[in-house]
Design a protein around this motif. Structure first.
Motif, PDB file in Angstrom:
ATOM      1  N   HIS A 117      42.783  34.129  36.347  1.00 46.17           N
ATOM      2  CA  HIS A 117      42.035  35.348  36.607  1.00 46.17           C
ATOM      3  C   HIS A 117      40.992  35.132  37.700  1.00 46.17           C
ATOM      4  O   HIS A 117      40.570  33.999  37.949  1.00 46.17           O
ATOM      5  N   PHE A 118      40.607  36.250  38.307  1.00 44.96           N
ATOM      6  CA  PHE A 118      39.644  36.232  39.392  1.00 44.96           C
ATOM      7  C   PHE A 118      38.623  37.324  39.174  1.00 44.96           C
ATOM      8  O   PHE A 118      38.948  38.413  38.700  1.00 44.96           O
ATOM      9  N   SER A 119      37.376  37.045  39.544  1.00 48.27           N
ATOM     10  CA  SER A 119      36.316  38.036  39.525  1.00 48.27           C
ATOM     11  C   SER A 119      36.065  38.478  40.959  1.00 48.27           C
ATOM     12  O   SER A 119      36.291  37.723  41.907  1.00 48.27           O
ATOM     13  N   ILE A 120      35.612  39.717  41.113  1.00 49.81           N
ATOM     14  CA  ILE A 120      35.338  40.270  42.442  1.00 49.81           C
ATOM     15  C   ILE A 120      33.828  40.402  42.611  1.00 49.81           C
ATOM     16  O   ILE A 120      33.148  40.993  41.776  1.00 49.81           O
ATOM     17  N   GLN A 121      33.339  39.843  43.713  1.00 51.02           N
ATOM     18  CA  GLN A 121      31.924  39.961  44.040  1.00 51.02           C
ATOM     19  C   GLN A 121      31.752  41.114  45.012  1.00 51.02           C
ATOM     20  O   GLN A 121      32.199  41.040  46.151  1.00 51.02           O
ATOM     21  N   THR A 122      31.130  42.210  44.553  1.00 51.64           N
ATOM     22  CA  THR A 122      30.820  43.323  45.436  1.00 51.64           C
ATOM     23  C   THR A 122      29.385  43.174  45.907  1.00 51.64           C
ATOM     24  O   THR A 122      28.691  42.244  45.494  1.00 51.64           O
ATOM     25  N   ARG A 123      28.911  44.097  46.714  1.00 60.10           N
ATOM     26  CA  ARG A 123      27.525  44.031  47.196  1.00 60.10           C
ATOM     27  C   ARG A 123      26.527  44.103  46.053  1.00 60.10           C
ATOM     28  O   ARG A 123      25.479  43.479  46.094  1.00 60.10           O
ATOM     29  N   SER A 124      26.862  44.902  45.026  1.00 63.29           N
ATOM     30  CA  SER A 124      25.874  45.150  43.979  1.00 63.29           C
ATOM     31  C   SER A 124      26.129  44.430  42.660  1.00 63.29           C
ATOM     32  O   SER A 124      25.217  44.298  41.854  1.00 63.29           O
ATOM     33  N   LYS A 125      27.356  43.962  42.429  1.00 64.82           N
ATOM     34  CA  LYS A 125      27.612  43.318  41.139  1.00 64.82           C
ATOM     35  C   LYS A 125      28.865  42.451  41.167  1.00 64.82           C
ATOM     36  O   LYS A 125      29.678  42.538  42.076  1.00 64.82           O
ATOM     37  N   LEU A 126      28.991  41.650  40.124  1.00 65.97           N
ATOM     38  CA  LEU A 126      30.188  40.842  39.917  1.00 65.97           C
ATOM     39  C   LEU A 126      31.068  41.587  38.912  1.00 65.97           C
ATOM     40  O   LEU A 126      30.619  41.939  37.823  1.00 65.97           O
ATOM     41  N   ILE A 127      32.310  41.826  39.286  1.00 65.72           N
ATOM     42  CA  ILE A 127      33.271  42.460  38.394  1.00 65.72           C
ATOM     43  C   ILE A 127      34.121  41.342  37.816  1.00 65.72           C
ATOM     44  O   ILE A 127      34.998  40.796  38.493  1.00 65.72           O
ATOM     45  N   GLU A 128      33.825  40.971  36.584  1.00 70.01           N
ATOM     46  CA  GLU A 128      34.461  39.806  35.977  1.00 70.01           C
ATOM     47  C   GLU A 128      35.918  40.061  35.607  1.00 70.01           C
ATOM     48  O   GLU A 128      36.269  41.143  35.129  1.00 70.01           O
ATOM     49  N   ASP A 129      36.744  39.038  35.843  1.00 67.51           N
ATOM     50  CA  ASP A 129      38.158  39.068  35.468  1.00 67.51           C
ATOM     51  C   ASP A 129      38.839  40.364  35.900  1.00 67.51           C
ATOM     52  O   ASP A 129      39.508  41.030  35.120  1.00 67.51           O
ATOM     53  N   ALA A 130      38.702  40.709  37.170  1.00 66.79           N
ATOM     54  CA  ALA A 130      39.242  41.957  37.705  1.00 66.79           C
ATOM     55  C   ALA A 130      40.701  41.843  38.135  1.00 66.79           C
ATOM     56  O   ALA A 130      41.396  42.846  38.229  1.00 66.79           O
ATOM     57  N   ALA A 131      41.149  40.631  38.396  1.00 63.08           N
ATOM     58  CA  ALA A 131      42.510  40.432  38.901  1.00 63.08           C
ATOM     59  C   ALA A 131      43.135  39.214  38.239  1.00 63.08           C
ATOM     60  O   ALA A 131      42.437  38.367  37.685  1.00 63.08           O
ATOM     61  N   TRP A 132      44.459  39.148  38.310  1.00 61.25           N
ATOM     62  CA  TRP A 132      45.162  37.982  37.786  1.00 61.25           C
ATOM     63  C   TRP A 132      46.326  37.629  38.692  1.00 61.25           C
ATOM     64  O   TRP A 132      46.786  38.451  39.481  1.00 61.25           O
ATOM     65  N   SER A 133      46.781  36.390  38.555  1.00 63.88           N
ATOM     66  CA  SER A 133      47.882  35.885  39.372  1.00 63.88           C
ATOM     67  C   SER A 133      48.653  34.832  38.596  1.00 63.88           C
ATOM     68  O   SER A 133      48.064  34.020  37.885  1.00 63.88           O
ATOM     69  N   TYR A 134      49.955  34.849  38.758  1.00 60.95           N
ATOM     70  CA  TYR A 134      50.816  33.824  38.157  1.00 60.95           C
ATOM     71  C   TYR A 134      51.136  32.795  39.231  1.00 60.95           C
ATOM     72  O   TYR A 134      51.869  33.069  40.176  1.00 60.95           O
ATOM     73  N   GLU A 135      50.558  31.613  39.093  1.00 58.30           N
ATOM     74  CA  GLU A 135      50.765  30.549  40.073  1.00 58.30           C
ATOM     75  C   GLU A 135      52.105  29.855  39.876  1.00 58.30           C
ATOM     76  O   GLU A 135      52.682  29.337  40.825  1.00 58.30           O
ATOM     77  N   ALA A 136      52.570  29.836  38.646  1.00 54.01           N
ATOM     78  CA  ALA A 136      53.856  29.198  38.312  1.00 54.01           C
ATOM     79  C   ALA A 136      54.544  30.044  37.229  1.00 54.01           C
ATOM     80  O   ALA A 136      54.634  29.630  36.081  1.00 54.01           O
ATOM     81  N   PRO A 137      55.020  31.244  37.610  1.00 54.15           N
ATOM     82  CA  PRO A 137      55.661  32.099  36.612  1.00 54.15           C
ATOM     83  C   PRO A 137      56.971  31.497  36.128  1.00 54.15           C
ATOM     84  O   PRO A 137      57.500  30.560  36.752  1.00 54.15           O
ATOM     85  N   VAL A 138      57.484  32.050  35.030  1.00 52.22           N
ATOM     86  CA  VAL A 138      58.789  31.587  34.566  1.00 52.22           C
ATOM     87  C   VAL A 138      59.798  31.769  35.697  1.00 52.22           C
ATOM     88  O   VAL A 138      59.634  32.640  36.559  1.00 52.22           O
ATOM     89  N   GLU A 139      60.830  30.951  35.693  1.00 52.42           N
ATOM     90  CA  GLU A 139      61.769  30.879  36.809  1.00 52.42           C
ATOM     91  C   GLU A 139      62.360  32.229  37.210  1.00 52.42           C
ATOM     92  O   GLU A 139      62.452  32.549  38.396  1.00 52.42           O
ATOM     93  N   ASP A 140      62.723  33.040  36.244  1.00 52.22           N
ATOM     94  CA  ASP A 140      63.343  34.328  36.553  1.00 52.22           C
ATOM     95  C   ASP A 140      62.400  35.308  37.251  1.00 52.22           C
ATOM     96  O   ASP A 140      62.854  36.298  37.822  1.00 52.22           O
ATOM     97  N   LEU A 141      61.106  35.039  37.213  1.00 52.10           N
ATOM     98  CA  LEU A 141      60.122  35.948  37.800  1.00 52.10           C
ATOM     99  C   LEU A 141      59.379  35.320  38.970  1.00 52.10           C
ATOM    100  O   LEU A 141      58.245  35.684  39.283  1.00 52.10           O
TER     101      LEU A 141
END
Length: 113
Positions: free
Chosen positions: A70-94
């Motif tokens: 997961h990733f948090s986004i730093q905007t000018r006014s606040k930190l938006i925690e756990d706003a995005a996600w990514s699969y670095e090593a998804p199952v083979e079919d995906l």
């Protein structure tokens, strides 16, 4: 590929915004449909302003896709925690979603533009 998950190119141009800032734009998005859930748009990292995303300690596991960072986004006014996600090593079919980013609808706005 799992019958439970479908991946296909998302037609058109897609934009993700957090706060008042455009975090990314792409014509290379993927649409991921999992079961009866609404489609989720995944953005290639090259089309996202990664400088505004910070690694989070949050890791989740999906039995169909694998482990998501997961990733948090730093905007000018606040930190938006756990706003995005990514699969670095998804199952083979995906493998098509490897390294792509998806955003939680309550933390960022994803729209076809």
């Amino acid at each position: 590929m799992s019958d439970h998950i479908k991946i296909r190119p998302a037609e058109g141009k897609w934009t993700v915004r957090a706060g008042a800032a455009v975090m990314g734009e792409t014509t290379r998005a993927l649409e991921v449909i999992e079961g009866e859930n609404p489609p989720v748009i995944y953005f290639p990292r090259d089309d996202v302003a990664m400088a505004f995303l910070d690694d989070s300690d949050t890791v989740t596991t999906c039995p169909y896709k694998g482990e998501a960072r997961h990733f948090s986004i730093q905007t000018r006014s606040k930190l938006i925690e756990d706003a995005a996600w990514s699969y670095e090593a998804p199952v083979e079919d995906l493998a098509a979603i490897k390294g792509f980013l998806a955003f939680y609808a309550d933390k960022a706005t994803v729209a076809r533009t």
